[in-house]
Design a protein around this motif. Structure first.
Motif, PDB file in Angstrom:
ATOM      1  N   VAL A  93     -29.163  76.229  29.537  1.00 56.29           N
ATOM      2  CA  VAL A  93     -28.298  75.245  28.882  1.00 56.29           C
ATOM      3  C   VAL A  93     -29.070  74.525  27.781  1.00 56.29           C
ATOM      4  CG1 VAL A  93     -27.100  73.032  29.229  1.00 56.29           C
ATOM      5  CG2 VAL A  93     -26.737  74.914  30.838  1.00 56.29           C
ATOM      6  N   VAL A  94     -30.280  74.095  28.101  1.00 53.92           N
ATOM      7  CA  VAL A  94     -31.113  73.374  27.133  1.00 53.92           C
ATOM      8  C   VAL A  94     -31.464  74.281  25.956  1.00 53.92           C
ATOM      9  CG1 VAL A  94     -33.441  72.415  26.819  1.00 53.92           C
ATOM     10  CG2 VAL A  94     -32.022  71.679  28.744  1.00 53.92           C
ATOM     11  N   ASP A  95     -31.794  75.525  26.240  1.00 49.84           N
ATOM     12  CA  ASP A  95     -32.141  76.471  25.170  1.00 49.84           C
ATOM     13  C   ASP A  95     -30.961  76.687  24.226  1.00 49.84           C
ATOM     14  OD1 ASP A  95     -33.977  78.367  23.927  1.00 49.84           O
ATOM     15  OD2 ASP A  95     -32.586  79.905  24.679  1.00 49.84           O
ATOM     16  N   ARG A  96     -29.775  76.858  24.790  1.00 47.93           N
ATOM     17  CA  ARG A  96     -28.581  77.055  23.952  1.00 47.93           C
ATOM     18  C   ARG A  96     -28.302  75.811  23.105  1.00 47.93           C
ATOM     19  NH1 ARG A  96     -22.437  78.562  26.017  1.00 47.93           N
ATOM     20  NH2 ARG A  96     -21.540  78.697  23.944  1.00 47.93           N
ATOM     21  N   ALA A  97     -28.451  74.637  23.696  1.00 49.36           N
ATOM     22  CA  ALA A  97     -28.231  73.387  22.954  1.00 49.36           C
ATOM     23  C   ALA A  97     -29.267  73.238  21.838  1.00 49.36           C
ATOM     24  CB  ALA A  97     -28.292  72.197  23.907  1.00 49.36           C
ATOM     25  N   ARG A  98     -30.512  73.555  22.144  1.00 51.46           N
ATOM     26  CA  ARG A  98     -31.578  73.450  21.143  1.00 51.46           C
ATOM     27  C   ARG A  98     -31.308  74.391  19.973  1.00 51.46           C
ATOM     28  NH1 ARG A  98     -35.689  74.458  24.260  1.00 51.46           N
ATOM     29  NH2 ARG A  98     -36.066  72.280  24.748  1.00 51.46           N
ATOM     30  N   ARG A  99     -30.887  75.635  20.277  1.00 50.31           N
ATOM     31  CA  ARG A  99     -30.593  76.603  19.210  1.00 50.31           C
ATOM     32  C   ARG A  99     -29.461  76.106  18.311  1.00 50.31           C
ATOM     33  NH1 ARG A  99     -30.615  80.435  23.404  1.00 50.31           N
ATOM     34  NH2 ARG A  99     -28.408  80.760  23.022  1.00 50.31           N
ATOM     35  N   LEU A 100     -28.429  75.513  18.922  1.00 41.21           N
ATOM     36  CA  LEU A 100     -27.301  75.004  18.140  1.00 41.21           C
ATOM     37  C   LEU A 100     -27.769  73.878  17.203  1.00 41.21           C
ATOM     38  CD1 LEU A 100     -23.741  74.514  19.419  1.00 41.21           C
ATOM     39  CD2 LEU A 100     -24.723  72.880  17.842  1.00 41.21           C
ATOM     40  N   CYS A 101     -28.611  72.984  17.711  1.00 40.70           N
ATOM     41  CA  CYS A 101     -29.120  71.884  16.876  1.00 40.70           C
ATOM     42  C   CYS A 101     -29.979  72.419  15.738  1.00 40.70           C
ATOM     43  CB  CYS A 101     -29.918  70.900  17.729  1.00 40.70           C
ATOM     44  SG  CYS A 101     -28.911  69.936  18.878  1.00 40.70           S
ATOM     45  N   VAL A 102     -30.890  73.333  16.048  1.00 40.23           N
ATOM     46  CA  VAL A 102     -31.777  73.897  15.027  1.00 40.23           C
ATOM     47  C   VAL A 102     -30.967  74.627  13.962  1.00 40.23           C
ATOM     48  CG1 VAL A 102     -33.569  75.656  14.632  1.00 40.23           C
ATOM     49  CG2 VAL A 102     -33.808  74.016  16.503  1.00 40.23           C
ATOM     50  N   ALA A 103     -29.966  75.386  14.370  1.00 43.46           N
ATOM     51  CA  ALA A 103     -29.139  76.137  13.420  1.00 43.46           C
ATOM     52  C   ALA A 103     -28.409  75.211  12.455  1.00 43.46           C
ATOM     53  CB  ALA A 103     -28.129  77.004  14.169  1.00 43.46           C
ATOM     54  N   ASN A 104     -28.193  73.962  12.872  1.00 40.74           N
ATOM     55  CA  ASN A 104     -27.501  72.998  12.021  1.00 40.74           C
ATOM     56  C   ASN A 104     -28.436  71.949  11.433  1.00 40.74           C
ATOM     57  OD1 ASN A 104     -24.403  73.469  12.234  1.00 40.74           O
ATOM     58  ND2 ASN A 104     -25.242  73.867  14.274  1.00 40.74           N
ATOM     59  N   SER A 105     -29.752  72.196  11.551  1.00 41.19           N
ATOM     60  CA  SER A 105     -30.781  71.292  11.020  1.00 41.19           C
ATOM     61  C   SER A 105     -30.627  69.866  11.547  1.00 41.19           C
ATOM     62  CB  SER A 105     -30.765  71.290   9.485  1.00 41.19           C
ATOM     63  OG  SER A 105     -30.958  72.600   9.005  1.00 41.19           O
ATOM     64  N   VAL A 106     -30.260  69.755  12.813  1.00 41.62           N
ATOM     65  CA  VAL A 106     -30.129  68.443  13.450  1.00 41.62           C
ATOM     66  C   VAL A 106     -31.219  68.320  14.499  1.00 41.62           C
ATOM     67  CG1 VAL A 106     -28.664  67.004  14.920  1.00 41.62           C
ATOM     68  CG2 VAL A 106     -27.661  68.266  13.024  1.00 41.62           C
ATOM     69  N   HIS A 107     -31.953  67.219  14.422  1.00 42.53           N
ATOM     70  CA  HIS A 107     -33.028  66.960  15.367  1.00 42.53           C
ATOM     71  C   HIS A 107     -32.485  66.055  16.463  1.00 42.53           C
ATOM     72  CE1 HIS A 107     -37.226  66.695  16.495  1.00 42.53           C
ATOM     73  NE2 HIS A 107     -37.044  65.421  16.704  1.00 42.53           N
ATOM     74  N   GLY A 108     -32.755  66.401  17.702  1.00 37.58           N
ATOM     75  CA  GLY A 108     -32.268  65.563  18.790  1.00 37.58           C
ATOM     76  C   GLY A 108     -33.179  65.599  19.985  1.00 37.58           C
ATOM     77  N   LEU A 109     -32.999  64.639  20.843  1.00 38.86           N
ATOM     78  CA  LEU A 109     -33.702  64.569  22.118  1.00 38.86           C
ATOM     79  C   LEU A 109     -32.839  65.284  23.139  1.00 38.86           C
ATOM     80  CD1 LEU A 109     -35.933  63.317  23.950  1.00 38.86           C
ATOM     81  CD2 LEU A 109     -34.381  61.386  24.268  1.00 38.86           C
ATOM     82  N   ILE A 110     -33.433  66.198  23.907  1.00 37.95           N
ATOM     83  CA  ILE A 110     -32.683  66.938  24.915  1.00 37.95           C
ATOM     84  C   ILE A 110     -33.311  66.649  26.268  1.00 37.95           C
ATOM     85  CG2 ILE A 110     -31.921  69.192  25.714  1.00 37.95           C
ATOM     86  CD1 ILE A 110     -32.124  70.176  22.810  1.00 37.95           C
ATOM     87  N   GLU A 111     -32.478  66.196  27.205  1.00 35.85           N
ATOM     88  CA  GLU A 111     -32.963  65.833  28.535  1.00 35.85           C
ATOM     89  C   GLU A 111     -32.179  66.548  29.628  1.00 35.85           C
ATOM     90  OE1 GLU A 111     -34.651  61.311  28.260  1.00 35.85           O
ATOM     91  OE2 GLU A 111     -32.615  61.580  28.991  1.00 35.85           O
ATOM     92  N   VAL A 112     -32.884  66.843  30.710  1.00 31.51           N
ATOM     93  CA  VAL A 112     -32.243  67.315  31.934  1.00 31.51           C
ATOM     94  C   VAL A 112     -32.456  66.215  32.955  1.00 31.51           C
ATOM     95  CG1 VAL A 112     -32.294  69.021  33.791  1.00 31.51           C
ATOM     96  CG2 VAL A 112     -32.637  69.749  31.426  1.00 31.51           C
ATOM     97  N   MET A 113     -31.353  65.735  33.515  1.00 34.74           N
ATOM     98  CA  MET A 113     -31.427  64.685  34.524  1.00 34.74           C
ATOM     99  C   MET A 113     -30.724  65.180  35.782  1.00 34.74           C
ATOM    100  SD  MET A 113     -30.554  61.496  31.964  1.00 34.74           S
ATOM    101  CE  MET A 113     -30.857  60.200  33.150  1.00 34.74           C
ATOM    102  N   GLU A 114     -31.345  64.930  36.923  1.00 33.39           N
ATOM    103  CA  GLU A 114     -30.779  65.425  38.169  1.00 33.39           C
ATOM    104  C   GLU A 114     -29.783  64.431  38.745  1.00 33.39           C
ATOM    105  OE1 GLU A 114     -32.783  66.215  42.305  1.00 33.39           O
ATOM    106  OE2 GLU A 114     -33.094  67.948  40.983  1.00 33.39           O
ATOM    107  N   GLY A 115     -28.629  64.959  39.166  1.00 35.79           N
ATOM    108  CA  GLY A 115     -27.618  64.127  39.809  1.00 35.79           C
ATOM    109  C   GLY A 115     -26.224  64.604  39.450  1.00 35.79           C
ATOM    110  N   GLU A 116     -25.244  63.905  39.977  1.00 28.47           N
ATOM    111  CA  GLU A 116     -23.854  64.230  39.685  1.00 28.47           C
ATOM    112  C   GLU A 116     -23.542  63.816  38.245  1.00 28.47           C
ATOM    113  OE1 GLU A 116     -19.404  63.257  41.343  1.00 28.47           O
ATOM    114  OE2 GLU A 116     -21.105  62.937  42.697  1.00 28.47           O
TER     115      GLU A 116
END
Length: 173
Positions: A93-116
């Motif tokens: 999921v994180v890899d796909r999100a990162r690729r989408l951001c990079v493809a659109n030249s958008v820099h973002g913070l990506i986090e995985v948080m455990e829980g509902e």
């Protein structure tokens, strides 16, 4: 229990202006609905013309919440296997999100948080002082929503910011 997956720290103040950046938090999971929401957010952050910070959050369910059967000894082994699978899915999921951001030249913070998801997202809104939470809609009807619950509905009522629910376009028949 947040595990930051990518991106250097982002400055919350727009450089030289003394104004705070707009923080846009986007929820992603392994559904196309969530990636449509991320695409919407990326498109609007990239073209907004305002200082904005993008935060992408994936809520990884704890393995113990997924495994609810068997003897305690067997459950321990199953929980370990399920946890490995959930971690792999989170990486995908994180890899796909990162690729989408990079493809659109958008820099973002990506986090995985455990829980509902519903609680993780509301906590992430508070943690990052988000101005907008963007979530996808699965388009469930009232009955299915009543049984499965609705993360977007919960967030719309409990998040301490505005919530944008990105719907799938209606298919033409």
């Amino acid at each position: 229990m947040a595990e930051a997956k990518a991106a250097p720290a982002m400055v919350k103040e727009a450089e030289g202006s003394g104004r705070r950046k707009t923080v846009v938090l986007v929820a992603v999971d392994d559904s196309d609905h969530s990636y449509r929401a991320l695409e919407w957010a990326v498109r609007h952050v990239a073209t907004a013309g305002v200082a904005a910070e993008l935060v992408v959050v994936h809520a990884k369910p704890p393995a113990s919440s997924v495994v609810t059967f068997g003897s305690p000894a067997a459950a321990g082994d199953v929980v370990r296997v399920v946890d490995v699978d959930l971690r792999k899915r989170a990486e995908d999921v994180v890899d796909r999100a990162r690729r989408l951001c990079v493809a659109n030249s958008v820099h973002g913070l990506i986090e995985v948080m455990e829980g509902e998801a519903r609680y993780v997202l509301c906590d992430a809104v508070d943690k990052h002082h988000a101005d907008l939470l963007v979530v996808g809609s699965h388009g469930y009807g009232a009955i299915k929503r009543a049984f499965l619950g609705s993360v977007s509905d919960y967030c719309a009522h409990h998040a301490h910011c505005s919530v944008m629910i990105v719907k799938q376009p209606k298919s033409k028949k």
